[in-house]
Design a protein around this motif. Sequence first.
Motif, short mmCIF file in Angstrom:
data_model
loop_
_atom_site.label_atom_id
_atom_site.label_comp_id
_atom_site.label_asym_id
_atom_site.label_seq_id
_atom_site.Cartn_x
_atom_site.Cartn_y
_atom_site.Cartn_z
N ILE A 13 -9.69 5.06 4.53
CA ILE A 13 -10.74 5.69 3.73
C ILE A 13 -10.82 5.05 2.35
O ILE A 13 -11.91 4.76 1.85
N LEU A 14 -9.67 4.77 1.74
CA LEU A 14 -9.67 4.14 0.41
C LEU A 14 -10.24 2.73 0.48
O LEU A 14 -10.99 2.31 -0.42
N TYR A 17 -13.98 2.95 0.77
CA TYR A 17 -14.57 3.29 -0.53
C TYR A 17 -14.68 2.04 -1.40
O TYR A 17 -15.73 1.78 -2.01
N LEU A 22 -18.57 3.58 3.10
CA LEU A 22 -18.48 5.00 3.46
C LEU A 22 -19.82 5.70 3.23
O LEU A 22 -20.61 5.29 2.38
N GLU A 24 -22.23 8.61 1.65
CA GLU A 24 -22.22 9.14 0.29
C GLU A 24 -21.29 10.34 0.13
O GLU A 24 -20.57 10.45 -0.87
N ASN A 27 -17.82 9.14 -0.11
CA ASN A 27 -17.62 8.52 -1.42
C ASN A 27 -17.36 9.58 -2.48
O ASN A 27 -16.52 9.39 -3.37
N VAL A 30 -13.77 10.78 -2.18
CA VAL A 30 -12.81 9.82 -2.72
C VAL A 30 -12.86 9.83 -4.25
O VAL A 30 -11.82 9.87 -4.92
N ALA A 31 -14.06 9.78 -4.82
CA ALA A 31 -14.18 9.77 -6.27
C ALA A 31 -13.57 11.01 -6.90
O ALA A 31 -12.91 10.94 -7.95
N VAL A 44 -7.04 2.18 -4.80
CA VAL A 44 -8.44 1.74 -4.83
C VAL A 44 -8.58 0.52 -5.74
O VAL A 44 -9.27 -0.45 -5.40
#
Length: 218
Positions: A13-14, A17, A22, A24, A27, A30-31, A44
């Motif tokens: 997943i990272l 990103y 990925l 939205e 994203n 993750v953010a 990241v």
Amino acid sequence: MTQQITHHLTDNILMGYAAGTLPEAFNLMVATHVSLCDACRAQVESYDAVGGAVLDQTPGNDISLTPGSFAATMALIAGGAPDEIRKPRSRDVVLPKPLQDYVGGGLDSVKWRSIGMGVKQAILPTSKDASARLLYIPAGAAMPDHGHHGTEMTMVLQGAFQDEDDYFARGDVEVADSDLHHTPVADIHEDCICLAVTDAPLRFQGLLPKIAQRFARI
């Protein structure tokens, strides 16, 4: 305050990103997580560095600037940014900055909608390939038992919850796939607020949850 995060996002997943592959909603997850998690933020940044190095070494990526480009750029900088009205940043202690941008402020700005049994949700505006929502679960309340047709990621923003897999507190993320069937229960000590993202509908067993699913879009 230091976040005692013990459940992190996966490397896949990272990397997605960092690569920009990925949906939205993912994203946003993750953010939000890396805004609280030093370990995942460092991961990241390392993937960003590797990606940049690969691009530098890829043939055909040399870009020649046109004459006068540098002078034009400096002129724009000298002119300064246009005046604009900026909304003051919320000091909300529950919603990290990436979420505040989607909500339009802090927790008081969330437009909750009841979905039954005291549980509320607020669907966030993202692209249609995955959905993102904030969930409010009263202390001690249980979500209906369910499985997953795709991937669901749930990050705790306030309080905590426990299921058959583990215990998740602020900053922790549970990544669930089609192999996991669980019944999340909010910790009795505080109402639980989570960010949940999914790329496919959940799989419920009971009749009432299946009926509610159509209206709650989960």
